[in-house]
Design a protein around this motif. Structure first.
Motif, PDB file in Angstrom:
ATOM      1  N   GLY A 224       0.790  -1.225   0.000  1.00 50.12           N
ATOM      2  CA  GLY A 224       0.000   0.000   0.000  1.00 50.12           C
ATOM      3  C   GLY A 224       0.825   1.280   0.000  1.00 50.12           C
ATOM      4  O   GLY A 224       0.271   2.375  -0.017  1.00 50.12           O
ATOM      5  N   VAL A 225       2.132   1.173   0.022  1.00 49.24           N
ATOM      6  CA  VAL A 225       2.988   2.351  -0.017  1.00 49.24           C
ATOM      7  C   VAL A 225       3.066   2.844  -1.457  1.00 49.24           C
ATOM      8  O   VAL A 225       3.240   2.059  -2.376  1.00 49.24           O
ATOM      9  CB  VAL A 225       4.405   2.025   0.510  1.00 49.24           C
ATOM     10  CG1 VAL A 225       5.319   3.236   0.384  1.00 49.24           C
ATOM     11  CG2 VAL A 225       4.338   1.551   1.957  1.00 49.24           C
ATOM     12  N   ARG A 226       2.911   4.151  -1.639  1.00 47.08           N
ATOM     13  CA  ARG A 226       3.047   4.768  -2.964  1.00 47.08           C
ATOM     14  C   ARG A 226       4.225   5.732  -2.915  1.00 47.08           C
ATOM     15  O   ARG A 226       4.334   6.529  -1.981  1.00 47.08           O
ATOM     16  CB  ARG A 226       1.766   5.498  -3.341  1.00 47.08           C
ATOM     17  CG  ARG A 226       0.625   4.521  -3.603  1.00 47.08           C
ATOM     18  CD  ARG A 226      -0.669   5.234  -3.820  1.00 47.08           C
ATOM     19  NE  ARG A 226      -1.243   5.539  -2.503  1.00 47.08           N
ATOM     20  CZ  ARG A 226      -2.447   6.071  -2.321  1.00 47.08           C
ATOM     21  NH1 ARG A 226      -3.186   6.397  -3.363  1.00 47.08           N
ATOM     22  NH2 ARG A 226      -2.899   6.306  -1.121  1.00 47.08           N
ATOM     23  N   ILE A 227       5.092   5.636  -3.914  1.00 45.60           N
ATOM     24  CA  ILE A 227       6.327   6.413  -3.910  1.00 45.60           C
ATOM     25  C   ILE A 227       6.447   7.224  -5.195  1.00 45.60           C
ATOM     26  O   ILE A 227       6.293   6.687  -6.283  1.00 45.60           O
ATOM     27  CB  ILE A 227       7.559   5.489  -3.766  1.00 45.60           C
ATOM     28  CG1 ILE A 227       7.451   4.658  -2.483  1.00 45.60           C
ATOM     29  CG2 ILE A 227       8.849   6.311  -3.768  1.00 45.60           C
ATOM     30  CD1 ILE A 227       8.505   3.571  -2.358  1.00 45.60           C
ATOM     31  N   LEU A 228       6.732   8.507  -5.023  1.00 44.55           N
ATOM     32  CA  LEU A 228       7.070   9.387  -6.136  1.00 44.55           C
ATOM     33  C   LEU A 228       8.585   9.561  -6.097  1.00 44.55           C
ATOM     34  O   LEU A 228       9.151   9.850  -5.039  1.00 44.55           O
ATOM     35  CB  LEU A 228       6.373  10.734  -5.978  1.00 44.55           C
ATOM     36  CG  LEU A 228       6.562  11.726  -7.119  1.00 44.55           C
ATOM     37  CD1 LEU A 228       5.307  12.572  -7.282  1.00 44.55           C
ATOM     38  CD2 LEU A 228       7.757  12.617  -6.898  1.00 44.55           C
ATOM     39  N   VAL A 229       9.229   9.350  -7.230  1.00 40.77           N
ATOM     40  CA  VAL A 229      10.691   9.437  -7.307  1.00 40.77           C
ATOM     41  C   VAL A 229      11.059  10.569  -8.264  1.00 40.77           C
ATOM     42  O   VAL A 229      10.544  10.645  -9.375  1.00 40.77           O
ATOM     43  CB  VAL A 229      11.305   8.112  -7.820  1.00 40.77           C
ATOM     44  CG1 VAL A 229      12.821   8.213  -7.877  1.00 40.77           C
ATOM     45  CG2 VAL A 229      10.867   6.941  -6.946  1.00 40.77           C
ATOM     46  N   ASP A 230      11.962  11.427  -7.810  1.00 42.23           N
ATOM     47  CA  ASP A 230      12.524  12.471  -8.666  1.00 42.23           C
ATOM     48  C   ASP A 230      14.012  12.176  -8.817  1.00 42.23           C
ATOM     49  O   ASP A 230      14.788  12.339  -7.884  1.00 42.23           O
ATOM     50  CB  ASP A 230      12.305  13.850  -8.053  1.00 42.23           C
ATOM     51  CG  ASP A 230      12.966  14.969  -8.853  1.00 42.23           C
ATOM     52  OD1 ASP A 230      13.435  14.712  -9.985  1.00 42.23           O
ATOM     53  OD2 ASP A 230      13.027  16.094  -8.332  1.00 42.23           O
ATOM     54  N   ASP A 231      14.387  11.722 -10.006  1.00 43.39           N
ATOM     55  CA  ASP A 231      15.786  11.445 -10.316  1.00 43.39           C
ATOM     56  C   ASP A 231      16.409  12.585 -11.111  1.00 43.39           C
ATOM     57  O   ASP A 231      17.411  12.395 -11.801  1.00 43.39           O
ATOM     58  CB  ASP A 231      15.916  10.128 -11.105  1.00 43.39           C
ATOM     59  CG  ASP A 231      15.824   8.917 -10.207  1.00 43.39           C
ATOM     60  OD1 ASP A 231      16.420   8.930  -9.116  1.00 43.39           O
ATOM     61  OD2 ASP A 231      15.142   7.955 -10.593  1.00 43.39           O
ATOM     62  N   GLY A 232      15.808  13.761 -11.021  1.00 42.80           N
ATOM     63  CA  GLY A 232      16.372  14.921 -11.703  1.00 42.80           C
ATOM     64  C   GLY A 232      17.640  15.374 -11.013  1.00 42.80           C
ATOM     65  O   GLY A 232      18.221  14.643 -10.207  1.00 42.80           O
ATOM     66  N   LYS A 233      18.035  16.593 -11.300  1.00 45.35           N
ATOM     67  CA  LYS A 233      19.232  17.109 -10.651  1.00 45.35           C
ATOM     68  C   LYS A 233      19.316  18.613 -10.850  1.00 45.35           C
ATOM     69  O   LYS A 233      18.718  19.163 -11.774  1.00 45.35           O
ATOM     70  CB  LYS A 233      20.482  16.442 -11.205  1.00 45.35           C
ATOM     71  CG  LYS A 233      20.774  16.776 -12.656  1.00 45.35           C
ATOM     72  CD  LYS A 233      22.056  16.105 -13.102  1.00 45.35           C
ATOM     73  CE  LYS A 233      22.449  16.591 -14.479  1.00 45.35           C
ATOM     74  NZ  LYS A 233      23.749  16.105 -14.878  1.00 45.35           N
ATOM     75  N   PRO A 234      20.053  19.273  -9.966  1.00 42.52           N
ATOM     76  CA  PRO A 234      20.311  20.695 -10.171  1.00 42.52           C
ATOM     77  C   PRO A 234      21.179  20.876 -11.417  1.00 42.52           C
ATOM     78  O   PRO A 234      22.170  20.173 -11.601  1.00 42.52           O
ATOM     79  CB  PRO A 234      21.066  21.106  -8.903  1.00 42.52           C
ATOM     80  CG  PRO A 234      20.729  20.056  -7.894  1.00 42.52           C
ATOM     81  CD  PRO A 234      20.562  18.795  -8.675  1.00 42.52           C
ATOM     82  N   LEU A 235      20.787  21.811 -12.273  1.00 46.79           N
ATOM     83  CA  LEU A 235      21.512  22.056 -13.519  1.00 46.79           C
ATOM     84  C   LEU A 235      22.466  23.235 -13.412  1.00 46.79           C
ATOM     85  O   LEU A 235      23.539  23.232 -14.019  1.00 46.79           O
ATOM     86  CB  LEU A 235      20.522  22.299 -14.659  1.00 46.79           C
ATOM     87  CG  LEU A 235      19.549  21.156 -14.946  1.00 46.79           C
ATOM     88  CD1 LEU A 235      18.490  21.597 -15.947  1.00 46.79           C
ATOM     89  CD2 LEU A 235      20.301  19.933 -15.428  1.00 46.79           C
ATOM     90  N   THR A 236      22.059  24.258 -12.676  1.00 43.19           N
ATOM     91  CA  THR A 236      22.890  25.450 -12.478  1.00 43.19           C
ATOM     92  C   THR A 236      22.727  25.900 -11.036  1.00 43.19           C
ATOM     93  O   THR A 236      21.865  25.422 -10.308  1.00 43.19           O
ATOM     94  CB  THR A 236      22.477  26.595 -13.424  1.00 43.19           C
ATOM     95  OG1 THR A 236      21.134  27.001 -13.110  1.00 43.19           O
ATOM     96  CG2 THR A 236      22.562  26.198 -14.885  1.00 43.19           C
ATOM     97  N   GLY A 237      23.549  26.839 -10.640  1.00 46.71           N
ATOM     98  CA  GLY A 237      23.487  27.352  -9.279  1.00 46.71           C
ATOM     99  C   GLY A 237      24.338  26.512  -8.342  1.00 46.71           C
ATOM    100  O   GLY A 237      24.960  25.529  -8.742  1.00 46.71           O
ATOM    101  N   PRO A 238      24.359  26.873  -7.056  1.00 46.78           N
ATOM    102  CA  PRO A 238      25.218  26.189  -6.085  1.00 46.78           C
ATOM    103  C   PRO A 238      24.977  24.683  -5.999  1.00 46.78           C
ATOM    104  O   PRO A 238      25.928  23.903  -5.899  1.00 46.78           O
ATOM    105  CB  PRO A 238      24.886  26.871  -4.756  1.00 46.78           C
ATOM    106  CG  PRO A 238      24.293  28.180  -5.131  1.00 46.78           C
ATOM    107  CD  PRO A 238      23.631  27.991  -6.451  1.00 46.78           C
ATOM    108  N   LEU A 239      23.724  24.243  -6.044  1.00 45.65           N
ATOM    109  CA  LEU A 239      23.440  22.815  -5.903  1.00 45.65           C
ATOM    110  C   LEU A 239      23.942  21.987  -7.084  1.00 45.65           C
ATOM    111  O   LEU A 239      24.069  20.769  -6.980  1.00 45.65           O
ATOM    112  CB  LEU A 239      21.938  22.574  -5.696  1.00 45.65           C
ATOM    113  CG  LEU A 239      21.378  23.037  -4.353  1.00 45.65           C
ATOM    114  CD1 LEU A 239      19.866  22.815  -4.307  1.00 45.65           C
ATOM    115  CD2 LEU A 239      22.059  22.348  -3.191  1.00 45.65           C
ATOM    116  N   ALA A 240      24.266  22.633  -8.196  1.00 42.15           N
ATOM    117  CA  ALA A 240      24.810  21.906  -9.350  1.00 42.15           C
ATOM    118  C   ALA A 240      26.185  21.320  -9.039  1.00 42.15           C
ATOM    119  O   ALA A 240      26.681  20.467  -9.780  1.00 42.15           O
ATOM    120  CB  ALA A 240      24.878  22.816 -10.576  1.00 42.15           C
TER     121      ALA A 240
END
Length: 169
Positions: free
Chosen positions: A79-95
């Motif tokens: 019954g667990v539902r999971i949303l996954v974001d495999d994106g990434k920071p493209l610019t800025g400090p987190l890149a």
């Protein structure tokens, strides 16, 4: 490195799941701290898709662009539902991060009828990850507070009941 969040939300799991899949709800969760501006029109509900958004601090200071790469794990027997974001920071400090994987899970809360167990996990990697762990952990704590505040306000769309046209029935 991993940042984790586990909390109980005051809403039904179906309502929480619908909110997680809503770009509008995502913008609301981060506002007013972070403002998300999509580069192209976002869907009403996330599907397995990729989108790019610009982020800014309070809508005033640009902080970079982020690719959002959505997929779902919502057919689990438990019954667990999971949303996954495999994106990434493209610019800025987190890149500077070498990797980014964000998983958000909802399930019925144990011992809490009408409540949702919400789990949120962000895995980051690369040489810069230790420098970003504490700021991201702080944002995740703030995010938990926003989720708790907003969850009771999320709308629930009840199923439409069929109306019998025969008054004699």
């Amino acid at each position: 490195m991993r940042i984790q969040l586990k909390t109980v939300l005051d809403c039904e799991p179906d309502v929480a799941w619908r909110a997680l899949r809503s770009p509008a709800a995502l913008r609301e969760i981060y506002a007013p701290l972070m403002v998300m501006e999509p580069e192209t029109e976002l869907p009403t509900m996330w599907n397995a898709t990729t989108a790019t958004v610009g982020l800014s601090l309070a809508g005033l200071v640009p902080t970079g662009r982020q690719r959002i790469d959505i997929s779902f794990d919502d057919r689990r027997a438990d019954g667990v539902r999971i949303l996954v974001d495999d994106g990434k920071p493209l610019t800025g400090p987190l890149a500077l991060l070498g990797s980014w994987r964000h998983r958000m899970a909802v399930a019925p809360a144990p011992h809490g009828a009408g409540k949702t167990l919400y789990r949120d996990r962000l895995d980051i990697g690369g040489a810069a990850a230790p420098a970003f762990w504490l700021p991201l952990w702080t944002v995740w704590q703030w995010r938990a507070s926003r989720l708790a505040d907003l969850a009771p306000t999320w709308a629930y769309d009840p199923e439409i009941q069929a109306v019998d046209d025969d008054p004699a029935a």
